[in-house]
Write a protein that holds these residues in place. Structure first.
Motif, PDB file in Angstrom:
ATOM      1  N   UNK A   1     -25.852 -57.345 -33.579  1.00 45.66           N
ATOM      2  CA  UNK A   1     -25.834 -57.996 -32.253  1.00 45.66           C
ATOM      3  C   UNK A   1     -25.239 -56.944 -31.243  1.00 45.66           C
ATOM      4  N   UNK A   2     -24.420 -56.088 -31.569  1.00 46.37           N
ATOM      5  CA  UNK A   2     -24.031 -55.027 -30.447  1.00 46.37           C
ATOM      6  C   UNK A   2     -25.266 -54.143 -30.153  1.00 46.37           C
ATOM      7  N   UNK A   3     -25.979 -53.580 -31.353  1.00 51.05           N
ATOM      8  CA  UNK A   3     -26.862 -52.579 -31.248  1.00 51.05           C
ATOM      9  C   UNK A   3     -28.254 -53.307 -30.057  1.00 51.05           C
ATOM     10  N   UNK A   4     -28.540 -54.549 -30.854  1.00 57.11           N
ATOM     11  CA  UNK A   4     -29.504 -55.028 -30.198  1.00 57.11           C
ATOM     12  C   UNK A   4     -29.305 -55.398 -28.527  1.00 57.11           C
ATOM     13  N   UNK A   5     -28.065 -55.781 -28.548  1.00 53.72           N
ATOM     14  CA  UNK A   5     -27.613 -56.270 -26.970  1.00 53.72           C
ATOM     15  C   UNK A   5     -27.560 -55.010 -26.084  1.00 53.72           C
ATOM     16  N   UNK A   6     -27.147 -53.785 -26.661  1.00 54.54           N
ATOM     17  CA  UNK A   6     -27.332 -52.363 -26.016  1.00 54.54           C
ATOM     18  C   UNK A   6     -28.847 -52.349 -25.406  1.00 54.54           C
ATOM     19  N   UNK A   7     -29.629 -52.257 -26.504  1.00 55.20           N
ATOM     20  CA  UNK A   7     -30.948 -51.916 -26.538  1.00 55.20           C
ATOM     21  C   UNK A   7     -31.638 -52.916 -25.359  1.00 55.20           C
ATOM     22  N   UNK A   8     -31.282 -54.186 -25.559  1.00 52.43           N
ATOM     23  CA  UNK A   8     -32.197 -55.121 -24.505  1.00 52.43           C
ATOM     24  C   UNK A   8     -31.498 -54.904 -22.985  1.00 52.43           C
ATOM     25  N   UNK A   9     -30.155 -54.516 -23.088  1.00 57.12           N
ATOM     26  CA  UNK A   9     -29.620 -54.274 -21.546  1.00 57.12           C
ATOM     27  C   UNK A   9     -30.467 -53.129 -21.012  1.00 57.12           C
ATOM     28  N   UNK A  10     -30.519 -52.136 -21.814  1.00 57.94           N
ATOM     29  CA  UNK A  10     -31.207 -50.834 -21.225  1.00 57.94           C
ATOM     30  C   UNK A  10     -32.573 -51.019 -20.832  1.00 57.94           C
ATOM     31  N   UNK A  11     -33.292 -52.053 -21.676  1.00 59.33           N
ATOM     32  CA  UNK A  11     -34.619 -52.418 -21.610  1.00 59.33           C
ATOM     33  C   UNK A  11     -34.642 -53.288 -20.225  1.00 59.33           C
ATOM     34  N   UNK A  12     -33.726 -54.025 -20.088  1.00 58.92           N
ATOM     35  CA  UNK A  12     -33.759 -54.851 -18.724  1.00 58.92           C
ATOM     36  C   UNK A  12     -33.637 -54.136 -17.511  1.00 58.92           C
ATOM     37  N   UNK A  13     -32.842 -53.020 -17.754  1.00 65.63           N
ATOM     38  CA  UNK A  13     -32.573 -52.373 -16.471  1.00 65.63           C
ATOM     39  C   UNK A  13     -34.114 -51.629 -16.099  1.00 65.63           C
ATOM     40  N   UNK A  14     -34.650 -51.111 -17.149  1.00 62.64           N
ATOM     41  CA  UNK A  14     -36.000 -50.352 -16.748  1.00 62.64           C
ATOM     42  C   UNK A  14     -36.816 -51.458 -16.414  1.00 62.64           C
ATOM     43  N   UNK A  15     -37.159 -52.505 -16.857  1.00 64.79           N
ATOM     44  CA  UNK A  15     -37.950 -53.545 -16.710  1.00 64.79           C
ATOM     45  C   UNK A  15     -37.821 -54.180 -15.041  1.00 64.79           C
ATOM     46  N   UNK A  16     -36.652 -54.375 -14.966  1.00 65.89           N
ATOM     47  CA  UNK A  16     -36.448 -54.690 -13.714  1.00 65.89           C
ATOM     48  C   UNK A  16     -36.712 -53.736 -12.440  1.00 65.89           C
ATOM     49  N   UNK A  17     -36.344 -52.400 -12.844  1.00 62.84           N
ATOM     50  CA  UNK A  17     -36.815 -51.176 -11.626  1.00 62.84           C
ATOM     51  C   UNK A  17     -38.306 -51.385 -11.522  1.00 62.84           C
ATOM     52  N   UNK A  18     -38.967 -51.242 -12.590  1.00 67.13           N
ATOM     53  CA  UNK A  18     -40.496 -51.349 -12.540  1.00 67.13           C
ATOM     54  C   UNK A  18     -40.993 -52.698 -11.996  1.00 67.13           C
ATOM     55  N   UNK A  19     -40.507 -53.697 -12.275  1.00 69.63           N
ATOM     56  CA  UNK A  19     -40.980 -54.842 -11.777  1.00 69.63           C
ATOM     57  C   UNK A  19     -40.897 -54.934 -10.230  1.00 69.63           C
ATOM     58  N   UNK A  20     -39.808 -54.472  -9.845  1.00 78.95           N
ATOM     59  CA  UNK A  20     -39.785 -54.354  -8.271  1.00 78.95           C
ATOM     60  C   UNK A  20     -40.627 -53.503  -7.496  1.00 78.95           C
ATOM     61  N   UNK A  21     -41.092 -52.461  -8.416  1.00 80.58           N
ATOM     62  CA  UNK A  21     -42.125 -51.447  -7.935  1.00 80.58           C
ATOM     63  C   UNK A  21     -43.684 -52.082  -8.172  1.00 80.58           C
ATOM     64  N   UNK A  22     -43.739 -52.930  -9.151  1.00 86.00           N
ATOM     65  CA  UNK A  22     -45.042 -53.676  -9.240  1.00 86.00           C
ATOM     66  C   UNK A  22     -45.157 -54.689  -7.995  1.00 86.00           C
ATOM     67  N   UNK A  23     -44.168 -55.273  -7.725  1.00 89.44           N
ATOM     68  CA  UNK A  23     -44.109 -56.320  -6.646  1.00 89.44           C
ATOM     69  C   UNK A  23     -44.601 -55.764  -5.308  1.00 89.44           C
ATOM     70  N   UNK A  24     -44.522 -54.354  -5.016  1.00 81.41           N
ATOM     71  CA  UNK A  24     -44.938 -53.603  -3.841  1.00 81.41           C
ATOM     72  C   UNK A  24     -46.274 -53.191  -3.827  1.00 81.41           C
ATOM     73  N   UNK A  25     -46.925 -53.242  -5.029  1.00 81.24           N
ATOM     74  CA  UNK A  25     -48.253 -52.892  -5.246  1.00 81.24           C
ATOM     75  C   UNK A  25     -48.408 -51.323  -5.347  1.00 81.24           C
ATOM     76  N   UNK A  26     -47.439 -50.556  -5.639  1.00 80.05           N
ATOM     77  CA  UNK A  26     -47.291 -49.079  -5.747  1.00 80.05           C
ATOM     78  C   UNK A  26     -46.994 -48.662  -7.282  1.00 80.05           C
ATOM     79  N   UNK A  27     -47.350 -49.291  -8.170  1.00 80.75           N
ATOM     80  CA  UNK A  27     -47.388 -49.081  -9.650  1.00 80.75           C
ATOM     81  C   UNK A  27     -48.069 -47.834  -9.823  1.00 80.75           C
TER      82      UNK A  27
END
Length: 461
Positions: free
Chosen positions: A53-79
């Motif tokens: 649970x700890x290892x997977x939780x850390x992995x999902x948190x890091x993935x969420x940070x990266x996905x949130x960052x590029x999701x905001x970029x994708x909404x601007x159309x400059x991906x």
């Protein structure tokens, strides 16, 4: 794991090692080993789940940070078509509603869509676990908008080895077995050391027989239960040895006391047969009857003592001790007078027949040795019913006050005054007193002997 433990403790295996499965040591060791396996298995499972649970939780948190960052970029159309990504989250894809990979990181550009699962509009953030080829991937999926044809950004990483393989489980199983074996070995050693004195006691006890009770058990140091058991057993052996010694002495004395009158009776009868003209048959019969009466008295006394020592319950009832003494002491035959002084309210709980036997023995003994008077006093003293029977005779020396209660013991004065006595009257009287939770002793007196009977006092009826 439990099946493996059962295989390890199979009877043939333990019998081959010379271990008795019925012993306390073996049973206690098996119980602790089983408990250790269960306990360490549960702990291993908890640790395994916690690490995962700890290892997977850390992995999902890091993935969420990266996905949130590029999701905001994708909404601007400059991906960017080639999404910059660095380890550990090096798998990033923007996937359209038709499942086509629109943009991707270098490590994910040659891969098909990382997942076919699209988060619904009302739950845009979801954690996913997918297999890409033969490798497990932990992904964070974010729908960039609630629109029906909105693309989904996936960001994640290949699962760490600790959660991608079964190494953690293997380590848990190995650790559980190792710790369980260690616990079993420690339990076997500790219980063996603790039970070693018991084995020594058992071996010594097996050598003790009724013919030789002089041996004693080895006593361990300390005050634990085993040491106390050994001390108690030694005390019991001492009491048994004393009882056996008294029993042998009693048997020898009884044989002697019975042999003497039987030998005399045999001589008289043989003389009557051998010399019929010189022996008066009437006198021989009278002498034989007298000898038979003495033998009958001894046998009856021995039977009474056997019943008293066997603990057979007697018929008990509330008894007015003062009235009983008055009833037994008043109708005396001519001879030394008996003076009675009775205080009221002296009640005891006992056997009337047995107490009459005690009183008769004391009164007959006192009248035999008295010069002019026998005095009987019945009174309550400190919660006890006290009966004192005293005479004005020569008395009993201090050294003989306990000896007179021994079986077949008759002092010189008693033998002179009553040659036909059995020497069991006072011994029986003391046994009856003890059976009634009381005592019978010879106590100090201004003159003569004073026998004092003490019994537990009960409230007046």
């Amino acid at each position: 794991m439990i099946a493996a433990l059962r295989w390890c403790v199979r009877r043939p295996l333990f019998e081959g090692l010379g271990v008795d499965l019925h012993s306390i040591q073996a049973r206690f060791t098996l119980a602790i080993a089983t408990l250790a396996v269960v306990l360490f298995s549960v702990m291993s499972a908890i640790i395994d789940l916690g690490v995962r649970a700890h290892v997977e939780g850390d992995a999902f948190e890091m993935g969420e940070q990266v996905a949130s960052q590029w999701s905001a970029v994708a909404r601007t159309g400059r991906m960017p078509h080639l999404i910059p990504a660095a380890a550990p989250v090096d798998l990033v894809q923007l996937v359209g509603s038709n499942g086509e990979v629109m943009d991707a990181s270098r490590q994910a550009s040659r891969l098909p869509a990382l997942s076919t699962h699209r988060p619904p509009p009302d739950d845009r953030f979801q954690r996913l676990s997918e297999y890409v080829g033969d490798r497990r991937v932990l992904l964070m999926a974010i729908r960039i908008s609630p629109a029906p044809d909105a693309p989904v950004i996936y960001a994640g990483l290949r699962a760490p080895t600790v959660v991608a393989s079964h190494g953690l489980e293997y380590a848990g199983v190995g650790t559980t077995l190792l710790l369980s074996l260690l616990a079993a070995w420690m339990t076997w050693s500790v219980t063996g050391r603790a039970l070693r004195p018991v084995e020594a006691i058992r071996r010594q006890l097996s050598t003790i027989t009724a013919g030789d009770l002089s041996l004693r058990l080895p006593t361990p140091a300390g005050r634990d239960e085993i040491a106390l058991l050994a001390r108690t057993a030694n005390q019991t052996l001492t009491m048994l040895e004393e009882a056996m010694s008294k029993q042998r002495q009693f048997t020898s004395t009884t044989s002697h006391e019975l042999r003497t009158p039987l030998a005399g009776l045999r001589v008289q009868l043989e003389e009557a047969l051998t010399y019929p003209g010189d022996v008066d048959p009437q006198e021989t019969i009278r002498t034989a009857l007298a000898t038979t009466d003495r033998l009958e008295t001894i046998v009856n006394d021995l039977l009474l003592m056997a019943r008293l020592h066997s603990g057979q319950p007697a018929v008990l009832e509330p008894i007015d001790l003062g009235a009983l003494v008055t009833e037994e002491a008043s109708p005396q035959t001519p001879g030394v007078p008996v003076r009675i002084r009775v205080l009221p309210g002296v009640w005891v709980h006992g056997s009337r027949i047995q107490l009459i036997r005690v009183l008769d023995n004391l009164l007959v003994n006192a009248r035999r040795h008295a010069r002019t008077l026998v005095e009987v006093v019945v009174e309550p003293v400190s919660g006890q019913a006290v009966v004192s029977v005293s005479d004005d005779g020569a008395g009993i020396a201090a050294a003989d006050r306990e000896r007179v209660f021994e079986r077949f013991t008759r002092l010189a004065d008693a033998q002179r005054r009553d040659p036909g006595g059995s020497g069991l009257g006072l011994a029986i009287s003391r046994d009856i007193a003890h059976a009634h939770h009381g005592s019978l002793r010879v106590e100090d007196s201004s003159q003569g002997a004073c026998f004092v009977l003490r019994l537990p006092l009960i409230p007046c009826s």
